[in-house]
Each structure stands twice: as structure tokens, then as C-alpha cells.
Scaffold this motif. Structure first.
Motif, PDB file in Angstrom:
ATOM      1  N   VAL A  36      42.430 -71.713 -41.346  1.00  0.00           N
ATOM      2  CA  VAL A  36      41.673 -71.882 -40.115  1.00  0.00           C
ATOM      3  C   VAL A  36      42.055 -70.757 -39.160  1.00  0.00           C
ATOM      4  O   VAL A  36      43.245 -70.519 -38.915  1.00  0.00           O
ATOM      5  CB  VAL A  36      41.975 -73.249 -39.472  1.00  0.00           C
ATOM      6  CG1 VAL A  36      41.265 -73.379 -38.136  1.00  0.00           C
ATOM      7  CG2 VAL A  36      41.528 -74.370 -40.401  1.00  0.00           C
ATOM      8  N   THR A  66      41.733 -70.588 -35.999  1.00  0.00           N
ATOM      9  CA  THR A  66      42.046 -70.989 -34.622  1.00  0.00           C
ATOM     10  C   THR A  66      43.483 -71.503 -34.457  1.00  0.00           C
ATOM     11  O   THR A  66      43.841 -71.957 -33.377  1.00  0.00           O
ATOM     12  CB  THR A  66      41.081 -72.103 -34.174  1.00  0.00           C
ATOM     13  OG1 THR A  66      41.179 -73.209 -35.080  1.00  0.00           O
ATOM     14  CG2 THR A  66      39.642 -71.601 -34.163  1.00  0.00           C
ATOM     15  N   SER A  67      44.269 -71.443 -35.524  1.00  0.00           N
ATOM     16  CA  SER A  67      45.604 -72.048 -35.447  1.00  0.00           C
ATOM     17  C   SER A  67      46.500 -71.342 -34.429  1.00  0.00           C
ATOM     18  O   SER A  67      47.248 -71.992 -33.689  1.00  0.00           O
ATOM     19  CB  SER A  67      46.273 -72.055 -36.820  1.00  0.00           C
ATOM     20  OG  SER A  67      46.496 -70.740 -37.284  1.00  0.00           O
ATOM     21  N   GLN A  94      45.641 -69.648 -31.665  1.00  0.00           N
ATOM     22  CA  GLN A  94      45.213 -69.984 -30.308  1.00  0.00           C
ATOM     23  C   GLN A  94      45.594 -71.407 -29.944  1.00  0.00           C
ATOM     24  O   GLN A  94      45.989 -71.689 -28.807  1.00  0.00           O
ATOM     25  CB  GLN A  94      43.700 -69.796 -30.161  1.00  0.00           C
ATOM     26  CG  GLN A  94      43.206 -69.965 -28.726  1.00  0.00           C
ATOM     27  CD  GLN A  94      43.860 -69.005 -27.767  1.00  0.00           C
ATOM     28  OE1 GLN A  94      43.863 -67.788 -27.993  1.00  0.00           O
ATOM     29  NE2 GLN A  94      44.440 -69.514 -26.678  1.00  0.00           N
ATOM     30  N   LYS A  95      45.512 -72.324 -30.905  1.00  0.00           N
ATOM     31  CA  LYS A  95      45.901 -73.712 -30.651  1.00  0.00           C
ATOM     32  C   LYS A  95      47.383 -73.814 -30.322  1.00  0.00           C
ATOM     33  O   LYS A  95      47.779 -74.525 -29.382  1.00  0.00           O
ATOM     34  CB  LYS A  95      45.573 -74.582 -31.869  1.00  0.00           C
ATOM     35  CG  LYS A  95      45.933 -76.047 -31.702  1.00  0.00           C
ATOM     36  CD  LYS A  95      45.164 -76.696 -30.569  1.00  0.00           C
ATOM     37  CE  LYS A  95      45.490 -78.169 -30.440  1.00  0.00           C
ATOM     38  NZ  LYS A  95      44.798 -78.787 -29.279  1.00  0.00           N
ATOM     39  N   SER A 126      43.344 -81.978 -38.985  1.00  0.00           N
ATOM     40  CA  SER A 126      42.285 -80.961 -38.995  1.00  0.00           C
ATOM     41  C   SER A 126      41.411 -81.009 -37.754  1.00  0.00           C
ATOM     42  O   SER A 126      40.823 -79.990 -37.359  1.00  0.00           O
ATOM     43  CB  SER A 126      41.421 -81.127 -40.251  1.00  0.00           C
ATOM     44  OG  SER A 126      40.813 -82.414 -40.271  1.00  0.00           O
ATOM     45  N   ARG A 127      41.307 -82.146 -37.078  1.00  0.00           N
ATOM     46  CA  ARG A 127      40.439 -82.253 -35.908  1.00  0.00           C
ATOM     47  C   ARG A 127      40.921 -81.364 -34.764  1.00  0.00           C
ATOM     48  O   ARG A 127      40.135 -80.965 -33.907  1.00  0.00           O
ATOM     49  CB  ARG A 127      40.359 -83.713 -35.435  1.00  0.00           C
ATOM     50  CG  ARG A 127      39.650 -84.636 -36.407  1.00  0.00           C
ATOM     51  CD  ARG A 127      39.467 -86.022 -35.808  1.00  0.00           C
ATOM     52  NE  ARG A 127      40.735 -86.666 -35.496  1.00  0.00           N
ATOM     53  CZ  ARG A 127      41.468 -87.331 -36.383  1.00  0.00           C
ATOM     54  NH1 ARG A 127      41.047 -87.459 -37.634  1.00  0.00           N
ATOM     55  NH2 ARG A 127      42.598 -87.894 -36.033  1.00  0.00           N
ATOM     56  N   PHE A 179      41.859 -78.329 -34.944  1.00  0.00           N
ATOM     57  CA  PHE A 179      41.563 -76.923 -35.162  1.00  0.00           C
ATOM     58  C   PHE A 179      40.075 -76.635 -35.341  1.00  0.00           C
ATOM     59  O   PHE A 179      39.696 -75.552 -35.769  1.00  0.00           O
ATOM     60  CB  PHE A 179      42.337 -76.425 -36.386  1.00  0.00           C
ATOM     61  CG  PHE A 179      43.829 -76.593 -36.244  1.00  0.00           C
ATOM     62  CD1 PHE A 179      44.589 -75.671 -35.543  1.00  0.00           C
ATOM     63  CD2 PHE A 179      44.479 -77.695 -36.795  1.00  0.00           C
ATOM     64  CE1 PHE A 179      45.958 -75.827 -35.405  1.00  0.00           C
ATOM     65  CE2 PHE A 179      45.850 -77.849 -36.666  1.00  0.00           C
ATOM     66  CZ  PHE A 179      46.587 -76.919 -35.961  1.00  0.00           C
ATOM     67  N   GLY A 180      39.230 -77.593 -35.011  1.00  0.00           N
ATOM     68  CA  GLY A 180      37.797 -77.361 -35.129  1.00  0.00           C
ATOM     69  C   GLY A 180      37.262 -77.764 -36.487  1.00  0.00           C
ATOM     70  O   GLY A 180      37.716 -78.737 -37.090  1.00  0.00           O
ATOM     71  N   MET A 181      36.318 -77.019 -36.998  1.00  0.00           N
ATOM     72  CA  MET A 181      35.669 -77.351 -38.267  1.00  0.00           C
ATOM     73  C   MET A 181      36.653 -77.272 -39.431  1.00  0.00           C
ATOM     74  O   MET A 181      37.411 -76.311 -39.556  1.00  0.00           O
ATOM     75  CB  MET A 181      34.492 -76.409 -38.519  1.00  0.00           C
ATOM     76  CG  MET A 181      33.673 -76.758 -39.766  1.00  0.00           C
ATOM     77  SD  MET A 181      32.249 -75.663 -39.957  1.00  0.00           S
ATOM     78  CE  MET A 181      31.283 -76.140 -38.527  1.00  0.00           C
ATOM     79  N   ASP A 182      36.643 -78.288 -40.285  1.00  0.00           N
ATOM     80  CA  ASP A 182      37.529 -78.346 -41.442  1.00  0.00           C
ATOM     81  C   ASP A 182      36.983 -77.436 -42.543  1.00  0.00           C
ATOM     82  O   ASP A 182      35.904 -77.674 -43.071  1.00  0.00           O
ATOM     83  CB  ASP A 182      37.627 -79.793 -41.948  1.00  0.00           C
ATOM     84  CG  ASP A 182      38.746 -79.967 -42.968  1.00  0.00           C
ATOM     85  OD1 ASP A 182      39.158 -78.960 -43.570  1.00  0.00           O
ATOM     86  OD2 ASP A 182      39.188 -81.109 -43.167  1.00  0.00           O
TER      87      ASP A 182
END
Length: 262
Positions: A69, A71-72, A74-75, A92-93, A95-98
Motif C-alpha cells: 500500500v 499510503t503507509s 503518510q499514515k 487494512s481500513r 490505509f485506504g483501498m485494500d
């Protein structure tokens, strides 16, 4: 003093499987500085974070081991950057789309502990860099870069000679600055290839950027030897921060390992 500095220079690694809590924590007078992060799966579940449920052989064959993913990082910056500690449940929720439904994933985090108060100094190539602290205080080097970073430095403008802007950094700059300045009231060094070697293509202008802090004498400096909490027993392997001896003689080995990993 050695104990405190070893905590600050230490590079922490932590991980948590889906459904587990990840917990990051830094010593007194420092905050979390996220270096890198990964969420997904790149190794089979029998090697890391095994499934909580029985799997048939056919199901294991379909497991996605090329899942990540974007976006990890930035999260992790949103949740933990510049805090003394942070903790949250991995799923998974967050980080956006799985990207791989049905495949159990895990979070890997690399971070350092940054002093709350620090100074930054820059010297252009072939200039002398001088560091100094007030009486009863000594220099503690946090990071050092010799080379060229993307965008360069305002203090050392990049003269375009028809060459592309490529980032290049010395792998031994931090070690050298520790050796030259660590624990002293003042020190100086030339930002030259003679001292640091040349990590760039010929003709590329470089600079030395050092981040450091001035700390009190050893007796006044608090040492927090508390380690971040261990992972739950359900994890297949431990990735707790690696212990570091407080003897200053071993710090160069730690820094060499960090440079290699980086």
C-alpha cells in the motif's frame, strides 16, 4: 551521557500483523521521527504473521506476496511523527483501498528518536563547519549528510553545468562527525572530499549538513532505558529494537550498520 546518546542514535524497527497494535515509543526529551514504512505482504505467511485461521493448501497457493500500500508512510507520519509515543490497531481500513483482499498483511515501521531541541548547520563544499556549545554543555550529533540532496540547499546554490540533478550522499558522514565532534564543547571540520570522500559524479557541488544538540554534562542528563513494548506472542518472529551497548566504543559499529541499511 553514552546511554542517552545510544538511545537517540538507535534505529528502531517494529512490526504488527493485521489485528494487532503497533506501539512506538521514544526516550525522554526525544520524539518519533518516522524513516520508512511498509504495509502489505512480500513474504509467505508461514515466515511472518501467520493466519489466525486454518488454511488449506489451495488457499495458501493463492496468497498474494507482492502486495503493498502506497499510503503507509503518510499514515505513520500522521499518527506518530513528532510524538513521544503512539499506538494504534493495524488493519487494512486504515490505509485506504485494500490491494489484496483475503491476504493477511502486516505493518513494518522504521524510526528514530529525534531530540526535542536541536540545531542545524550547513557548510558548502571546501568551507569549514564549526560547531560549539556553551560552557558545561557538549555536542551530541544527531545526523550528518555530505553530498547533494534533491533541491540542494539555499545556502549552497547548485550551478547547473548541464548535468542532471542526482541525489548522492556519503555513507560515512555520520560516523566521521561522531568521531570528530561527539562529546566535545566545540569542533571544526572541512566540508571536503578529502574528509568525506566523493559520493557524487565528478563536478557535482556538495554540502555538509549537520543536525546536533547541546546537552548537559553526564550527571545532569536523564537516561531512559525503557524499550518499546514487545509484540504479541502471535507474531512468528520478533522485530523489537536491537539493543545497543552504552559503551561509546561500540557506537561506530552501530552507525556503520545504520549507514549500510540506509
Amino acid at each position: 551521557f553514552a546511554g542517552y546518546i545510544s538511545q537517540v542514535l538507535k534505529n528502531y524497527t517494529d512490526h504488527a500483523c493485521d489485528g494487532e497494535y503497533v506501539s512506538l515509543r521514544c526516550p525522554h526529551r526525544t520524539t518519533i521521527s518516522i524513516q520508512s514504512s511498509f504495509y502489505g505482504r512480500i513474504v509467505p505467511s508461514h515466515q511472518l504473521c501467520p493466519s489466525r485461521y486454518p488454511h488449506s493448501y489451495a488457499t495458501l497457493i493463492k496468497e498474494d506476496v507482492a502486495c503493498s500500500v502506497g499510503t503507509s508512510l503518510q499514515k505513520m507520519l500522521d499518527e506518530c511523527q513528532d510524538r513521544r509515543s503512539c499506538q494504534f490497531l493495524v488493519n487494512s481500513r486504515l490505509f485506504g483501498m485494500d490491494p489484496c483482499p483475503g491476504t493477511g498483511k502486516y505493518l513494518l515501521v522504521w524510526y528514530k528518536c529525534r531530540p526535542n531541541e536541536y540545531k542545524s548547520k550547513v557548510a558548502c563544499e571546501d568551507d569549514k563547519l564549526r560547531l560549539s556549545c556553551k560552557k558545561s554543555m557538549v555536542i551530541a550529533i544527531y545526523s550528518a549528510i555530505f553530498g547533494r540532496t534533491q533541491g540542494g540547499r539555499l545556502e549552497c546554490p547548485y550551478q547547473n553545468l548541464g548535468m542532471p540533478m542526482i541525489e548522492c550522499q556519503s555513507a560515512t558522514a555520520l560516523q566521521l562527525m561522531i568521531k570528530r565532534c561527539h562529546g566535545k564543547r566545540s569542533c571544526s571540520i572541512y566540508a571536503s572530499t578529502y574528509e568525506f570522500g566523493d559520493p557524487c559524479y565528478p563536478g557535482i557541488q556538495k554540502h555538509l549538513n549537520v543536525i546536533y544538540t547541546c546537552d548537559n554534562t553526564p550527571l545532569l542528563l536523564p537516561v531512559d532505558e525503557t524499550q518499546p513494548p514487545a509484540l504479541s506472542s502471535s507474531s512468528s518472529s520478533s522485530m523489537e529494537p536491537v539493543g545497543v551497548s552504552t559503551e561509546m566504543a561500540l557506537l561506530s559499529n552501530i552507525l556503520a550498520a545504520y549507514a549500510f541499511i540506509t
